[in-house]
Design a protein around this motif. Structure first.
Motif, mmCIF file in Angstrom:
data_model
loop_
_atom_site.group_PDB
_atom_site.id
_atom_site.type_symbol
_atom_site.label_atom_id
_atom_site.label_comp_id
_atom_site.label_asym_id
_atom_site.label_seq_id
_atom_site.Cartn_x
_atom_site.Cartn_y
_atom_site.Cartn_z
ATOM 1 N N ASP A 137 -34.226 21.412 -45.731
ATOM 2 C CA ASP A 137 -35.672 21.285 -45.712
ATOM 3 C C ASP A 137 -36.147 21.299 -44.254
ATOM 4 O O ASP A 137 -35.359 21.559 -43.339
ATOM 5 N N ALA A 138 -37.407 20.990 -44.020
ATOM 6 C CA ALA A 138 -37.965 21.046 -42.672
ATOM 7 C C ALA A 138 -37.324 20.044 -41.723
ATOM 8 O O ALA A 138 -37.324 20.237 -40.496
ATOM 9 N N GLU A 139 -36.731 18.987 -42.283
ATOM 10 C CA GLU A 139 -36.064 17.968 -41.459
ATOM 11 C C GLU A 139 -34.554 18.169 -41.414
ATOM 12 O O GLU A 139 -33.803 17.266 -41.059
ATOM 13 N N SER A 140 -34.096 19.355 -41.816
ATOM 14 C CA SER A 140 -32.672 19.715 -41.811
ATOM 15 C C SER A 140 -31.843 18.861 -42.752
ATOM 16 O O SER A 140 -30.651 18.653 -42.535
ATOM 17 N N ARG A 141 -32.466 18.366 -43.815
ATOM 18 C CA ARG A 141 -31.752 17.626 -44.848
ATOM 19 C C ARG A 141 -31.376 18.572 -45.972
ATOM 20 O O ARG A 141 -32.103 19.518 -46.282
ATOM 21 N N PHE A 142 -30.228 18.289 -46.594
ATOM 22 C CA PHE A 142 -29.748 19.135 -47.684
ATOM 23 C C PHE A 142 -30.731 19.114 -48.848
ATOM 24 O O PHE A 142 -31.214 18.062 -49.261
ATOM 25 N N ILE A 143 -31.018 20.294 -49.380
ATOM 26 C CA ILE A 143 -31.864 20.386 -50.556
ATOM 27 C C ILE A 143 -31.177 21.270 -51.595
ATOM 28 O O ILE A 143 -30.477 22.222 -51.256
ATOM 29 N N ASP A 144 -31.365 20.928 -52.839
ATOM 30 C CA ASP A 144 -30.860 21.758 -53.927
ATOM 31 C C ASP A 144 -31.963 21.879 -54.967
ATOM 32 O O ASP A 144 -32.215 20.957 -55.740
ATOM 33 N N ASP A 145 -32.624 23.016 -54.941
ATOM 34 C CA ASP A 145 -33.727 23.242 -55.876
ATOM 35 C C ASP A 145 -33.263 23.975 -57.128
ATOM 36 O O ASP A 145 -34.073 24.539 -57.865
ATOM 37 N N GLY A 146 -31.950 23.958 -57.363
ATOM 38 C CA GLY A 146 -31.397 24.642 -58.520
ATOM 39 C C GLY A 146 -30.816 26.008 -58.205
ATOM 40 O O GLY A 146 -30.232 26.643 -59.083
ATOM 41 N N SER A 147 -30.959 26.430 -56.948
ATOM 42 C CA SER A 147 -30.459 27.753 -56.568
ATOM 43 C C SER A 147 -29.286 27.668 -55.586
ATOM 44 O O SER A 147 -29.000 28.629 -54.874
ATOM 45 N N TYR A 148 -28.610 26.506 -55.569
ATOM 46 C CA TYR A 148 -27.544 26.317 -54.586
ATOM 47 C C TYR A 148 -26.414 27.333 -54.757
ATOM 48 O O TYR A 148 -25.919 27.899 -53.773
ATOM 49 N N VAL A 149 -25.991 27.581 -55.979
ATOM 50 C CA VAL A 149 -24.879 28.507 -56.200
ATOM 51 C C VAL A 149 -25.261 29.913 -55.743
ATOM 52 O O VAL A 149 -24.447 30.629 -55.155
#
Length: 234
Positions: free
Chosen positions: A41-53
């Motif tokens: 995300d904008a703060e360089s934190r891991f995000i998984d919106d369902g499209s990680y694979v």
């Protein structure tokens, strides 16, 4: 039985073997945390919106990495063995993670390699891990039993490898939390928990780079995650 590989030779000549769980056809299949990008995300934190694979298949298909000598051998195995794919890597990753949760069995003092005193070692769970081991396998009359020294050196090999893995994880994945047995045994969740694929991306990349279709690469990664989840909870 796989060939014995030596992890370290101690000052008195004792040989600490690599855990057999990381040996594949006389080649070491070790964790490797160097491929450490992730969707942020904008703060360089891991995000998984369902499209990680979907993100991961693209990253691993396009990434460049300098292979170790052992990984070059693994690449040859992948090329020659159609069964060495996402499902196998997932099984290996899940099995290794669950087995490593059992080690070390002994409490090793900080000066163990200086004193090499095995007589006064104490167990973490059992009073005498070697005696417990012999009880567990006493009905297996066909398999020769290791001596107490050999058992301890095998156990110490797990500890050395675990320390190396933890140091590499902290180096390449700062801000993430190392996966521990409590996480997968009891379903403890943290937003920045070590990703299941993070240590196995090099091998997954070697597999995916041979697959031209995006949809097939996604299927291969899905096989990895499914097998990993199934194996680690067995």
């Amino acid at each position: 039985m796989e060939s014995r590989r030596i992890l370290k030779v101690l000052a008195n000549g004792w040989e600490v073997p690599c855990p057999y769980e990381v040996i594949y056809k006389d080649t070491l299949l070790l964790k490797d945390y160097r491929l450490n990008d992730f969707p942020k995300d904008a703060e360089s934190r891991f995000i998984d919106d369902g499209s990680y694979v979907e993100w991961l298949q693209d990253y691993l298909f396009r990434c460049a990495i300098n292979l170790t000598d052992e990984q070059i051998k693994i690449s040859s195995h992948i090329a020659a063995d159609k069964y060495f794919g996402g499902a196998y890597i997932g099984w290996h990753a899940g099995f290794y993670e669950s087995v490593q949760g059992l080690y070390p069995a002994y409490n090793y003092p900080d000066d163990f390699e200086e004193t090499l005193n095995i007589e006064n070692l104490t167990g973490i769970v059992d009073d005498d891990p070697y005696a417990e081991f012999l009880k567990i396998c006493e009905d297996d009359i066909d398999e020769p039993k290791p001596s107490r020294l050999a058992f301890i050196l095998q156990d110490y090999g797990h500890l050395l490898l675990k320390k190396t893995e933890e140091a590499e994880f902290q180096r390449y994945w700062p801000g993430f939390v190392k996966l521990e047995p409590l996480h997968w045994m009891f379903g403890l969740h943290e937003s920045n928990l070590e990703l299941a694929d993070s240590a196995w991306r090099v091998y997954l990349s070697l597999v995916l780079k041979r697959i031209s279709s995006k949809s097939d690469r996604i299927k291969e990664l899905t096989r990895f995650f499914d097998e990993y989840a199934d194996t680690i909870h067995k």
